[in-house]
Structure formats: C-alpha cells, structure tokens
Design an enzyme around this catalytic site. Structure first.
Site, short mmCIF file in Angstrom:
data_model
loop_
_atom_site.label_atom_id
_atom_site.label_comp_id
_atom_site.label_asym_id
_atom_site.label_seq_id
_atom_site.Cartn_x
_atom_site.Cartn_y
_atom_site.Cartn_z
N THR A 206 0.87 -1.18 0.00
CA THR A 206 0.00 0.00 0.00
C THR A 206 0.90 1.22 0.00
O THR A 206 2.06 1.13 0.39
CB THR A 206 -0.85 0.02 1.31
OG1 THR A 206 -1.66 -1.15 1.35
CG2 THR A 206 -1.73 1.24 1.43
N VAL A 235 -12.12 -6.24 0.84
CA VAL A 235 -11.71 -4.85 1.02
C VAL A 235 -10.94 -4.75 2.33
O VAL A 235 -11.41 -5.25 3.36
CB VAL A 235 -12.94 -3.91 1.04
CG1 VAL A 235 -12.53 -2.49 1.38
CG2 VAL A 235 -13.65 -3.95 -0.31
N ASP A 237 -8.30 -2.07 4.84
CA ASP A 237 -8.46 -0.83 5.59
C ASP A 237 -8.30 0.43 4.73
O ASP A 237 -8.81 1.49 5.06
CB ASP A 237 -7.45 -0.77 6.74
CG ASP A 237 -6.01 -0.84 6.25
OD1 ASP A 237 -5.75 -1.54 5.23
OD2 ASP A 237 -5.14 -0.21 6.86
N THR A 257 -0.16 1.05 6.56
CA THR A 257 0.03 -0.01 5.58
C THR A 257 0.16 -1.32 6.36
O THR A 257 0.46 -1.30 7.55
CB THR A 257 1.30 0.22 4.73
OG1 THR A 257 2.43 0.32 5.60
CG2 THR A 257 1.20 1.50 3.92
N GLY A 258 -0.04 -2.42 5.68
CA GLY A 258 0.07 -3.71 6.36
C GLY A 258 -1.28 -4.40 6.45
O GLY A 258 -2.19 -4.07 5.67
N GLY A 260 -4.65 -5.09 6.72
CA GLY A 260 -5.79 -4.21 6.85
C GLY A 260 -6.85 -4.70 7.81
O GLY A 260 -7.54 -3.89 8.45
N1 GLY Z 1 -3.48 -2.31 4.11
C1 GLY Z 1 -3.84 -2.79 2.85
C2 GLY Z 1 -4.83 -3.86 2.86
O1 GLY Z 1 -4.92 -4.59 3.82
O2 GLY Z 1 -5.53 -4.02 1.88
#
Ligand code: GLY
Length: 354
Positions: A206, A235, A237, A257-258, A260
């Site tokens: 991300t 989907v 975060d 990021t990471g 979600g």
């Molecule tokens: N942080 C990106 C996702 O989990 O889609």
C-alpha cells in the site's frame, strides 16, 4: 535520499505517561521523544515506497498548492508505476488474477472524504476517491458502481494486470497446493510439486501519504491493490476512513500499511488522531495503535508462539505543528518524510524486537 536514524533527532530522554503505560514496548526512551520541527513548516510523510511521491508532493506544497492536491499527485506516480506491485497499475491481483484497487482521501480544511473499493480497470483510484468526495453525495462507492462512476467522469478502462504481476499470481496459484490441478514447471522425476514456498506467499502492499501545506492545512490519501491473491471483493483498511487513514485539520493526519483486517477491527487511524488530540506525539500515538492491535487480538492463528500478533502493520502520523512519527509492530521498519529540504528515511518505533 538521506537515511537518518531517529536518535539523530532526539535531544532529550524524558519518559512520558504513555511510555509508562505500554510495558511491552522495547524502545521506550526512543519513542518518548517528540520529533520537533519548526512550527508550521510543511511536511509530508509516507510509507517506504513513497520517495518519488514525497518529492512531487513537497514540490507542489512549496508552490503553495493545497495538501490534498499534493498528496494525490504524489501517489499517482506510484499508482502509474508498473514496478510497484502493491498499488495501482501492476498491482498484484485477486485469486482469480483480476486487479482490484482500493483508495481513500481526506481533505482537512473542508472536513470531507471520499473513497472507492474493489474498483477494476482504473489505475488511479485515488483520483476517483477524490471525485466521490467532490462530485457525489456519498463517501464510499464500490465495485461495478465505482467503475461506472469513474467512467461517467471520463476515466478510461485499462488492463491493470502486467506480465510481471500475472506471472507472480501464476506462481502463487501453481504452488498453492499439491492437491489441485495447477502445476509449476517440473520434471518427470519430481515427486512433490506444488508446495507453497515462502517467496510466493501473499503480502499487503500500500502507499499512504499525509501532508501539511504552507497554509497549515492537512490532507491524506491511502491507495492500494490490497492483499495479493485475495478473495474477489475483499476490502481492507485502505479505503475505510478511520481505519486506513484519518485527518482532522485541527489535530493531525495518520495512515497505515500492512494487514488491513487489524486496522478494520481497531479503527487505528482515527485512534491515532484522537491520541494526538489528547496531547500524545505522533510517534507515541502510532505505538499505541500497534499496542491496541496486539492487546485486543484473541485469535491464536494470528499470534506467534509467544502470543504476539504476528503480522506486520505500520503507522505514519503528522500533527498540526509539523511533528511526525511512525511505528511498526516489529523492529526493522522505516518510513519517509520530506521536510522541505529532502526525502529522509526514518527508523520506525516498534512494539517488539524481531
Ligand atoms: N493495508 C492494505 C490492505 O490490507 O488491503
């Protein structure tokens, strides 16, 4: 880009209240120190893949542009880059080999936001997210509706799956299981083929940017192709305001990021901004978000053998005064800032030593 260790910025070693309250934090002294910049000086922060994005965003801010224009123009460079396989064009696809993108924006001075999720065939979902904010009465539009909305505003459909991303997906699929019919290249001597290898595992990539402009206004954007090889329609975060990003023009801006799913369950970005509102530094607030994820996890499948949340999640935050900070669950993380002079790489604070 300069690589700067956080301690180079630290001037004192005062322990704060939050440090005393977070006993699992390893580097207490380090994170307890606020990173002070000149008050009101513009700043942009990003995840580690944002060097070019920061250059672009800070250039625009120094020309007097609004923070939202700047951060979106910044991430557009990464969305357009086929070699960043975590965002936009060239992003890794879902389990069926189709690229689905998520993005959200928040505009500090107007207290508005917009987002799209699971949008296909449009390489700049951050631009569509902005249009949702500016040209609809909604905040989030998903899937086919998001694509139709984008096309109504003149966006062209494009194939987002590069050969590089398709080949990575094919390797994942062919090595996922030895009990399905997809086989990686092999010889007639091979007995066990199709076992999953570390290098083919899925990842969460991300980009997040938060910016403070010359007028003291904040804005942010998060954009992603999400979890690689996800279930179609999954989907994370990134397009969820409060989870993958949040901005309050009186306080600060944050994003992540990471994994979600962890931020969806913990509303991490809005929590970071609220901790900053209470007076915590950006870095302290990011560490508290890491701690909240770890402390509230009850699922053993998500924990290592020491009971620690085992997935990577990274946070980035700036406040209204131009102070910044970042944190990760595990040591070894970093983030980037542009403070008006150059892009600098900063070690993230962390909850656990690797
Ligand atoms: N942080 C990106 C996702 O989990 O889609």
């Amino acid at each position: 880009m300069k690589n700067i260790k956080r301690r180079d910025f630290l001037k004192t070693t005062t322990m704060t209240g939050v440090a005393a309250a977070t006993s699992s934090i390893i580097n207490l002294n380090a994170f307890a120190i606020p990173n002070k910049l000149v008050a009101g000086k513009p700043i942009v922060i990003s995840s580690g893949n944002g060097a070019k994005a920061l250059e672009k965003a800070m250039g625009m801010i120094q020309e007097g542009k609004d923070a939202l224009d700047a951060v979106i123009a910044g991430v557009n460079i990464v969305e357009d880059d086929p070699n960043d396989m975590s965002v936009g064009y060239g992003g890794l696809p879902n389990e069926e080999g189709v690229v689905e993108l998520d993005a959200a924006v928040m505009h500090g001075s107007s207290y508005r936001g917009g987002a799209v999720a699971s949008i296909r065939n449009i390489k700049n979902p951050s631009k569509v997210a902005r249009l949702v904010m500016e040209r609809s009465d909604h905040v989030l539009i998903v899937g086919d509706g998001a694509l139709k909305f984008a096309k109504a505003h003149g966006f062209m459909e494009e194939n987002l799956l590069t050969d590089q991303a398709r080949e990575a997906w094919l390797k994942w699929k062919e090595n996922l299981s030895s009990e399905d019919d997809w086989l990686p290249p092999h010889t007639i001597e091979d007995k066990e083929i199709g076992q999953i290898y570390e290098k083919y595992l899925r990842h969460y990539g991300t980009i997040h940017l938060s910016g403070l402009d010359m007028n003291g206004n904040l804005s942010c954007v998060t954009t992603t192709s999400g979890l690689s090889y996800k279930i179609p329609g999954r989907v994370g975060d990134s397009p969820i305001i409060g989870a993958g990003l949040y901005c309050d023009n009186e306080v600060g801006s944050a994003g992540s990021t990471g994994r979600g799913e962890a931020n969806l369950l913990n509303c991490s970005s809005v929590m970071i901004v609220e901790w900053m509102r209470q007076g915590k530094s950006p870095e302290e607030s990011c560490i508290l978000a890491c701690k909240r994820i770890n402390d509230r996890c009850r699922e053993k499948r998500l924990q290592d053998d020491q009971g620690r949340f085992k997935y990577g999640v990274s946070f980035y935050a700036i406040n209204k005064r131009g102070e910044y900070g970042g944190a990760t669950l595990y040591s070894g993380g970093s983030f980037l800032i542009h403070d008006g002079t150059s892009v600098k790489k900063i070690e993230s604070a962390y909850l656990f030593k690797k």
